[in-house]
Design an enzyme around this catalytic site. Sequence first.
Site, PDB file in Angstrom:
ATOM      1  CG  ASP A  14      -1.764   1.129   1.235  1.00  0.00           C
ATOM      2  OD1 ASP A  14      -2.668   2.141   0.293  1.00  0.00           O
ATOM      3  OD2 ASP A  14      -1.871   2.016   2.411  1.00  0.00           O
ATOM      4  CB  SER A  15      -0.222   4.921  -0.987  1.00  0.00           C
ATOM      5  OG  SER A  15      -1.017   4.901   0.335  1.00  0.00           O
ATOM      6  N   GLY A  47      -3.081   9.809  -3.024  1.00  0.00           N
ATOM      7  CA  GLY A  47      -4.497  10.074  -3.444  1.00  0.00           C
ATOM      8  C   GLY A  47      -4.019  11.498  -4.506  1.00  0.00           C
ATOM      9  CB  CYS A  77      -3.011   0.585  -2.393  1.00  0.00           C
ATOM     10  SG  CYS A  77      -3.219   2.539  -3.078  1.00  0.00           S
ATOM     11  CB  CYS A 187      -9.697   4.992   0.992  1.00  0.00           C
ATOM     12  SG  CYS A 187      -7.402   5.257   1.795  1.00  0.00           S
ATOM     13  CB  THR A 188      -6.562  -0.029   2.113  1.00  0.00           C
ATOM     14  OG1 THR A 188      -5.635   0.437   1.343  1.00  0.00           O
ATOM     15  CG2 THR A 188      -7.471  -0.706   1.288  1.00  0.00           C
ATOM     16  CG  HIS A 189      -5.006   4.586   5.099  1.00  0.00           C
ATOM     17  ND1 HIS A 189      -3.858   4.137   3.593  1.00  0.00           N
ATOM     18  CD2 HIS A 189      -3.894   5.280   5.534  1.00  0.00           C
ATOM     19  CE1 HIS A 189      -2.847   4.197   3.688  1.00  0.00           C
ATOM     20  NE2 HIS A 189      -2.477   5.332   4.632  1.00  0.00           N
TER      21      HIS A 189
HETATM   22  N1  DGL Z   1      -4.541   3.076   1.142  1.00  0.00           N
HETATM   23  C1  DGL Z   1      -4.671   3.620   0.359  1.00  0.00           C
HETATM   24  C2  DGL Z   1      -6.344   3.436  -0.827  1.00  0.00           C
HETATM   25  O1  DGL Z   1      -6.801   2.913  -0.108  1.00  0.00           O
HETATM   26  C3  DGL Z   1      -4.607   5.288   0.100  1.00  0.00           C
HETATM   27  C4  DGL Z   1      -4.154   5.773  -1.235  1.00  0.00           C
HETATM   28  C5  DGL Z   1      -3.049   7.551  -0.430  1.00  0.00           C
HETATM   29  O2  DGL Z   1      -2.478   7.647  -0.090  1.00  0.00           O
HETATM   30  O3  DGL Z   1      -3.958   8.597  -0.532  1.00  0.00           O
HETATM   31  O4  DGL Z   1      -5.864   4.440  -2.210  1.00  0.00           O
END
Ligand code: DGL
Length: 283
Positions: A14-15, A47, A77, A187-189
């Site tokens: 992920d990011s 993002g 992500c 978003c996975t966050h």
């Molecule tokens: N977890 C990422 C997602 O699912 C976050 C992206 C980001 O870094 O902005 O989109």
Amino acid sequence: MALPAGPAPIGVFDSGLGGLSVLRAVRAQLPGETIIYVADSLYAPYGERDEDFIGDRTLAIGQWLVAQGAKVLVVACNTATAQSIAMVRERLPIPLVGVEPGIKPAAAQSKTRVAGVLATQSTLRSARFQTLLERYAADCRFLCQPGHGLVQAIERCDIGSAELRALLRGYLEPMLDAGADTLVLGCTHYPFLDTAIRDIVGDRMTLIDTSVAIARQLERVLEQNALRAEPAATVDLPRFCSTSDGAHLQQLAATLLQLDAPVERVVIPSRRTLSLAPDSQAA
Ligand code: DGL
């Protein structure tokens, strides 16, 4: 390059820290598998980055994970999946599993036929997301809200401050006012904000988090490719890697996932980051 001994791991990327919500579901679904997790926290959030940057990082990290012996790559992500999975899939020699906002389950569940979507600007603007809406939104109205500032807060391990709650209220109250009864966490966050979101929406909204569906999809991909690990007597801790110092990755994994594991700092160069200031690539 000699690959590490032992069963091949699943690569999860992920990011930043958000992919930990996917990792949690993968460990629950596939307890016998070993996992390498890469957080590209030095370059998060994705993002608000351009498509070429996101594709460049996703490919470089995918190639790095292949070099570490990964047998499959989970792009945990939504933003990286939306912007780059098709390109990266063509260039990596292993199967890929991506994530996308749960528009289909939301459209199936919403009774008011109004649903909110919280995702990054980049995900919401992507052609892939627009196609998803066209395909599954049917007679359901989706209110799409970029979650500006949320990823940055979670990257600082802030999942409940007054400022964060005020930001969330600004995004969620207009959805409630419009009659939304379902909220897609695109978003996975964002699953790490479930308590703060619940405090605002109470039981008026069903939250849609696709991490369990992704873990099941991963299981199918492993089975189709005869890549399932043999059942193991013990469950290994994931190997955690971060392109920044990793302190927040370690903290969030320990507090939210009860996984107390060290974090390796890794350098994963890519075309777009070679030209950035040296202090943003320090390792
Ligand atoms: N977890 C990422 C997602 O699912 C976050 C992206 C980001 O870094 O902005 O989109």
